[in-house]
Design an enzyme around this catalytic site. Structure first.
Site, PDB file in Angstrom:
ATOM      1  N   GLU A  89       0.795  -1.226   0.000  1.00 48.41           N
ATOM      2  CA  GLU A  89       0.000   0.000   0.000  1.00 48.41           C
ATOM      3  C   GLU A  89       0.828   1.276   0.000  1.00 48.41           C
ATOM      4  OE1 GLU A  89      -3.595  -2.180   2.510  1.00 48.41           O
ATOM      5  OE2 GLU A  89      -2.724  -0.316   3.275  1.00 48.41           O
TER       6      GLU A  89
ATOM      7  N   ASN B  46       1.830  -5.230  -3.131  1.00 45.81           N
ATOM      8  CA  ASN B  46       0.430  -5.489  -2.792  1.00 45.81           C
ATOM      9  C   ASN B  46      -0.289  -4.177  -2.522  1.00 45.81           C
ATOM     10  OD1 ASN B  46      -1.607  -7.570  -2.122  1.00 45.81           O
ATOM     11  ND2 ASN B  46      -1.505  -6.709  -0.052  1.00 45.81           N
TER      12      ASN B  46
ATOM     13  N   HIS C 283     -11.033  -5.912  -2.231  1.00 49.64           N
ATOM     14  CA  HIS C 283     -12.102  -5.693  -1.246  1.00 49.64           C
ATOM     15  C   HIS C 283     -13.240  -4.981  -1.969  1.00 49.64           C
ATOM     16  CE1 HIS C 283      -9.586  -6.943   2.090  1.00 49.64           C
ATOM     17  NE2 HIS C 283      -8.635  -6.130   1.658  1.00 49.64           N
TER      18      HIS C 283
ATOM     19  N   GLU D  50      -6.639 -10.559  -1.087  1.00 49.93           N
ATOM     20  CA  GLU D  50      -7.403 -10.301   0.138  1.00 49.93           C
ATOM     21  C   GLU D  50      -8.903 -10.221  -0.162  1.00 49.93           C
ATOM     22  OE1 GLU D  50      -3.806  -7.433   1.777  1.00 49.93           O
ATOM     23  OE2 GLU D  50      -5.856  -6.945   2.312  1.00 49.93           O
TER      24      GLU D  50
ATOM     25  N   ASP E 272     -12.723 -10.166  -0.460  1.00 59.24           N
ATOM     26  CA  ASP E 272     -13.999 -10.253   0.238  1.00 59.24           C
ATOM     27  C   ASP E 272     -14.976  -9.324  -0.482  1.00 59.24           C
ATOM     28  OD1 ASP E 272     -12.622  -8.518   3.154  1.00 59.24           O
ATOM     29  OD2 ASP E 272     -13.185  -7.715   1.199  1.00 59.24           O
TER      30      ASP E 272
END
Length: 688
Positions: A173, A216, A253, A281, A283
């Site tokens: 990030e 990432n 996400h 990651e 979701d």
């Protein structure tokens, strides 16, 4: 709903109660081959995620918390379904090197050992990240010192796990949100400049030449986004100059609509630069079957998309538990999205035991006899307490009440709001019928003093035999008193922190640091606070150190919609059970204030949704009756009536009462001069 801005996962590394019953294992996830090229799906159809992903040379993984490996349901699903494991927090800097040069790998070793024993590979997460840094790192001001510290941290951590990690998220990030397409501000960027990322990757390659080295990030799934383009330019530059970058992780996400239409294009374009791409990651809010299937298909259609990881196992394990974003419900049952994913990969779907997962189904989960119900109904009093101006105080509203029962009286502390600012007031009475006539003692006349003071919380700290009044004054402040009934006995303000913790400063955005709340168990005291920007923070110290020593500030929970996790958090111990109750004020779709709720078995985390939506709120005008007439449509900042008055903040499990602030529905104007008043909610659906 767009993909949320995610900044920390200590968070609700949080959000789950341990499930009551263990599932029966039907097989162990098969580790994927090491080849990075994939072939068309074979005729073999597996019945688990990891085994089916392996048919195309991919992995299917999950983020894992060491503290949950002892939960039978959790471990059973992990070992049966997933072939790759990512530690949620156990490899982050504030866990592995909290003190300079002193490394702690015990929690991470626990996860690595479990994965190895079950034939699962490991992703390392993460080496360099602006968040979840110990304060000693973020406070470094010399570039050479920081460079040495960063290189040593990378080298030491990778050396410890050398040969056991498939891929490392070397840098996490580093790019800013918005339209700049440039790096975000961080201690690394500010001191070392743009070159810190290249330095980190070159150091990592030396430390473990066999591990894949990944960058990432979140919100880089839309090909047209400036942030995506910024990362793409960096990867293209690195590959052209031989900087050792092997893979790019797309956190994914997503909101309910799932991936952007250009997601597969994004994966393809990055892969064309000569790097692997991975969904790291995943979701998706409400776990729509089509959205999950489309995400998986986008990966399957790109040969260098080598794997998918979901961020958590059950909904209750998710940092976004309130939107039920994962493939298993809180009881460990497969949701329809699970079968959609398995089928999209060519596997054989099985009968799902979970239907559409909503707050209502969450409420139906088994609970202990003394646990709270999954939905609530209330009856409200009329206005009990109104402002009382005097010759030196012109008060528009009385707000943010805190209340204890002690020596036969209710002792209420509240904020006074006026055009000139905020301060505090104290009143006491024996019965609620006397509340309106009670004398108001303005605490700016005590040593607490004038100036900004707001949002009080009162409790008796038994180890020191002192009353504490916690409030905000631009920092997290407190005063003490040996006699709660003496309004002139409060000490001058002191603060729990020297200044705003770094993690709050980094994530507060345009919000405000507000609503401090202290609660203790037998060993530790925890300080919760909000930022009006969708984050709930938590710090801790030991009972013996309190009120000093508050450190390890983390994001305990957050929501991409800042109004859904806004402010006014309360945390309580539920009498006669192992539950803790968390309440957070939200602003609904109608602009009205209401409360959402979660429970946990400990104050350090694993919160799971209780009554946490507009349709099933903890307390909202829609589930409150007003026998005397509806005087407010806002159920706002207040406090539960406790069964005691000490630092454990214990409440009953039934017959709940909540002192709150309400507002004439027709009132308008500046927020600080709105005519807030106090009323009392009484639970009407109590089981006892």
């Amino acid at each position: 709903m767009s993909a949320p801005r995610r900044v920390s996962r200590r968070r609700a590394s949080a959000l789950g109660l341990l499930a009551a019953a263990a599932l029966v294992a039907t097989g162990t996830a098969t580790a994927a081959p090491t080849s990075t090229t994939t072939s068309a799906p074979t005729a073999i159809q597996a019945t688990t995620l990891g085994a089916q992903a392996a048919q195309s040379g991919r992995y299917f993984g999950a983020a894992v918390a060491a503290g949950k490996l002892g939960d039978g349901t959790y471990a059973t699903i992990l070992d049966r379904e997933f072939s790759m494991v990512t530690p949620e927090n156990e490899m982050k800097w504030d866990t592995t090197e909290r003190t300079r040069g002193s490394f702690n790998f015990t929690p991470a070793d626990q996860i690595v050992s479990h994965a190895t024993a079950h034939g699962q590979r490991m992703r390392g997460h993460t080496l360099v990240w602006h968040s979840q840094l110990p304060s000693w790192v973020s406070s470094i001001t010399d570039a050479n010192t920081l460079r040495s510290v960063m290189n040593n941290h990378i080298t030491t951590q990778m050396a410890h796990f050398k040969g056991r990690i498939y891929a490392w998220d070397v840098v996490n990030e580093a790019f800013a949100d918005g339209s700049s397409g440039t790096h975000r501000s961080s201690v690394f960027q500010n001191l070392l400049g743009d070159g810190f990322i290249e330095q980190a990757f070159r150091t990592a390659r030396t430390a473990d030449p066999a591990a894949k080295l990944c960058y990432n990030d979140y919100n880089i799934e839309d090909w047209s986004a400036a942030k995506t383009q910024g990362v793409y330019r960096m990867v293209r530059d690195f590959k052209s100059r031989g900087v050792p970058l092997d893979c790019v992780g797309f956190q994914a996400h997503f909101g309910t609509s799932g991936p952007p239409a250009s997601f597969q294009t994004t994966l393809s374009n990055f892969a064309a630069l000569g790097v692997d791409v991975q969904i790291t990651e995943l979701d998706i809010a409400q776990a729509p079957t089509a959205a999950y299937a489309n995400t998986v298909k986008a990966c399957l259609n790109v040969s260098r998309c080598t794997g998918i990881t979901v961020w958590g196992i059950r909904d209750s394990d998710s940092w976004r538990s309130g939107v039920f974003p994962l493939l298993f419900d809180s009881g460990g049952n497969k949701k329809p999205a699970y079968n959609a994913v398995l089928t999209a990969m060519g596997g054989t779907a099985t009968q799902s035991t979970a239907g559409t997962h909503t707050a209502a189904t969450e409420a139906d989960s088994p609970r202990s006899a003394n646990a709270l119900p999954g939905s609530f109904s209330w009856s409200s009093s009329g206005v009990l307490v109104s402002p009382k101006s005097d010759a030196t105080h012109t008060i528009a509203g009385i707000k943010n009440p805190s209340v204890v029962q002690y020596n036969g009286k209710y002792h209420v502390f509240a904020s006074t709001a006026s055009a000139s600012g905020y301060n505090l007031v104290y009143l006491s009475f024996s019965d609620w019928s006397q509340a309106g006539s009670a004398t108001h003692y303005y605490l700016d006349r005590s040593a607490i003093g004038t100036g900004y003071r707001a949002a009080p919380q009162v409790f008796y700290y038994a180890p020191q035999k002192l009353w504490y009044l916690v409030y905000q004054n631009g920092n997290a402040a407190y005063s003490t008193n040996t006699d709660i009934s003496n309004p002139n006995g409060w000490s001058a303000p002191r603060t729990f922190y020297a200044s705003m913790p770094d993690i709050i400063r980094q994530n507060i955005g345009s919000g405000y640091w507000v609503d401090m709340w202290v609660i203790c168990d037998s060993a530790n005291c925890y300080l919760f606070s909000s930022d009006d920007n969708g984050h709930l923070y938590r710090s801790q110290t030991t009972v013996s150190q309190f009120p000093s020593g508050f450190t390890n500030t983390v994001i305990a929970a957050q929501d991409s919609n800042k109004y859904a996790l806004f402010e006014a958090s309360n945390v309580y111990k539920v009498q006669g059970s192992s539950q803790y109750l968390l309440l957070v004020e939200a602003i609904g779709s109608d602009g009205r204030r209401y409360f959402r709720s979660w429970t946990a078995s400990g104050l350090a985390g694993s919160w799971t949704a209780l009554a946490a939506s507009e349709g099933n709120p903890f307390a909202r005008a829609s589930n409150v009756a007003f026998p005397g007439g509806t005087w407010t449509k806002d159920i706002s900042h207040g406090e539960m009536i406790r069964v005691g008055y000490d630092q454990t903040l214990t409440i009953p499990a039934c017959k709940l009462q909540y002192l709150y602030q309400g507002l004439d529905p027709g009132a308008s104007g500046d927020y600080n001069t709105l005519p807030w008043r106090l009323g009392l909610l009484t639970q009407t659906n109590s089981a006892c």
